[in-house]
Enzyme design. Sequence first.
Site, short mmCIF file in Angstrom:
data_model
loop_
_atom_site.label_atom_id
_atom_site.label_comp_id
_atom_site.label_asym_id
_atom_site.label_seq_id
_atom_site.Cartn_x
_atom_site.Cartn_y
_atom_site.Cartn_z
N SER A 174 0.92 -1.26 0.06
CA SER A 174 -0.25 -0.14 0.08
C SER A 174 0.80 1.13 -0.08
O SER A 174 1.94 1.07 0.70
CB SER A 174 -0.78 0.17 1.33
N TYR A 220 -1.12 -0.66 10.34
CA TYR A 220 -1.39 -0.77 9.04
C TYR A 220 0.02 -0.36 8.29
O TYR A 220 0.63 -0.97 7.36
CB TYR A 220 -2.40 -0.35 8.54
N1 LIG Z 1 -8.61 -0.75 -1.70
C1 LIG Z 1 -7.69 -0.07 -1.51
O1 LIG Z 1 -7.88 1.24 -1.67
C2 LIG Z 1 -6.44 -0.46 -1.32
C3 LIG Z 1 -5.17 0.58 -1.05
C4 LIG Z 1 -4.05 -0.04 -0.89
C5 LIG Z 1 -3.90 -1.19 -0.51
N2 LIG Z 1 -4.86 -2.10 -0.62
C6 LIG Z 1 -4.57 -3.49 -0.31
O2 LIG Z 1 -5.03 -4.36 -1.26
C7 LIG Z 1 -5.41 -5.74 -0.54
C8 LIG Z 1 -6.98 -5.98 -1.29
O3 LIG Z 1 -7.56 -4.93 -0.78
P1 LIG Z 1 -9.11 -4.91 -1.37
O4 LIG Z 1 -9.35 -3.41 -1.50
O5 LIG Z 1 -9.51 -5.81 -2.36
O6 LIG Z 1 -9.96 -5.35 0.06
P2 LIG Z 1 -11.39 -5.87 0.35
O7 LIG Z 1 -12.27 -5.78 -0.63
O8 LIG Z 1 -11.47 -5.71 1.85
O9 LIG Z 1 -10.84 -7.54 0.29
C9 LIG Z 1 -10.06 -8.15 1.24
C10 LIG Z 1 -10.09 -9.70 0.93
O10 LIG Z 1 -9.03 -10.17 2.10
C11 LIG Z 1 -9.90 -11.10 2.52
N3 LIG Z 1 -9.19 -11.60 4.00
C12 LIG Z 1 -9.46 -10.55 4.86
N4 LIG Z 1 -9.06 -11.48 6.15
C13 LIG Z 1 -8.61 -12.59 5.61
C14 LIG Z 1 -8.10 -13.74 6.39
N5 LIG Z 1 -7.82 -13.84 7.62
N6 LIG Z 1 -8.02 -14.90 5.70
C15 LIG Z 1 -8.20 -15.08 4.39
N7 LIG Z 1 -8.52 -13.96 3.55
C16 LIG Z 1 -8.79 -12.82 4.35
C17 LIG Z 1 -11.26 -10.89 2.46
O11 LIG Z 1 -11.97 -12.18 2.51
P3 LIG Z 1 -12.79 -12.77 3.64
O12 LIG Z 1 -13.31 -11.76 4.41
O13 LIG Z 1 -13.74 -13.73 2.74
O14 LIG Z 1 -11.71 -13.52 4.25
C18 LIG Z 1 -11.25 -10.04 0.91
O15 LIG Z 1 -11.32 -11.27 0.06
C19 LIG Z 1 -4.95 -5.43 0.95
O16 LIG Z 1 -4.07 -6.23 1.38
C20 LIG Z 1 -5.19 -4.02 0.86
O17 LIG Z 1 -4.41 -3.72 2.21
C21 LIG Z 1 -6.02 -1.79 -0.94
#
Ligand SMILES: NC(=O)c1ccc[n+]([C@@H]2O[C@H](COP(=O)([O-])OP(=O)(O)OC[C@H]3O[C@@H](n4cnc5c(N)ncnc54)[C@H](OP(=O)(O)O)[C@@H]3O)[C@@H](O)[C@H]2O)c1
Length: 247
Positions: free
Chosen positions: A132, A145
């Site tokens: 991130s 984080y």
């Molecule tokens: N969206 C943004 O703005 C953004 C920005 C910077 C970085 N990121 C990073 O990008 C990645 C994906 O983010 P996203 O935006 O797609 O988030 P999201 O929509 O909240 O999806 C998160 C995913 O992680 C899974 N997860 C959470 N806890 C878990 C666990 N204990 N075991 C297995 N799976 C788990 C969730 O599935 P379940 O709940 O079904 O387990 C979900 O599939 C993350 O690492 C986040 O920090 C996102």
Amino acid sequence: MPFSDYKTALVTGASGGIGAAVVERLCAEGLQVHALARSAASLAALAERTGCTAHALDVTDLAGITKLTREVPFDVLVNNAGVDRPRKFLEAEADDIELLVDVNLRAVLHLCRLVVPGMVARDRGHVVNISSIAGAYNFNGNSTYHATKAAVSMLSRQLRVDAFGKRVRVTEICPGRVATDIFAHVHGDSPEVRAKFIDGFELPQAKDIADAIAFAIAAPVAVNIGHMEITPTLQVPGGLQTARPGA
Ligand SMILES: NC(=O)c1ccc[n+]([C@@H]2O[C@H](COP(=O)([O-])OP(=O)(O)OC[C@H]3O[C@@H](n4cnc5c(N)ncnc54)[C@H](OP(=O)(O)O)[C@@H]3O)[C@@H](O)[C@H]2O)c1
């Protein structure tokens, strides 16, 4: 195309957002994709749509991920699962620190430990770690984080050193804001939260991040794309504050 050299992929956090988009894209490229997350129903729908293999598993389940990585020799590992619990660090809760370290960092370390030696032995593999901009810049986020994502960033660089001499590629994807449900997961799903983080902004979509990952994987095997910072055009990190004493 290197995609054709790779047969298997493991994507964590695959039940929605960036992870699900990556699964879709890698399946479309012909890989046998294993999709891991806790939400069995979402994974089943994804498997129905894409042909991926679903694993309803918590990424912190060390026995579970150990068994899975012993069963399948993964050519591509996408460490995407991530969570946040925003709160000023002065008010941090012990459980939040445990959760963020467990999901965002400890699981990534264990999966790399379990998967990368096989890649090195086969002289073939690609690790994609989703960090991130919180791992690179300070802003009003949450310090745990930021710390876990900075650690993932350094791990990504260090893996390159430890796999030196082998065709194991490592790509750190460093997103800014992406239009996913992460904000609803973190702050609760409400019109206010959507208005604060999503509505009215021009944001990269999960598919845009999946396309960037596909670009890195599809590069010639002699090419390692080490780091991609992907932000909205209308977003910049940075800022400087100076306080008067007692303010
Ligand atoms: N969206 C943004 O703005 C953004 C920005 C910077 C970085 N990121 C990073 O990008 C990645 C994906 O983010 P996203 O935006 O797609 O988030 P999201 O929509 O909240 O999806 C998160 C995913 O992680 C899974 N997860 C959470 N806890 C878990 C666990 N204990 N075991 C297995 N799976 C788990 C969730 O599935 P379940 O709940 O079904 O387990 C979900 O599939 C993350 O690492 C986040 O920090 C996102």
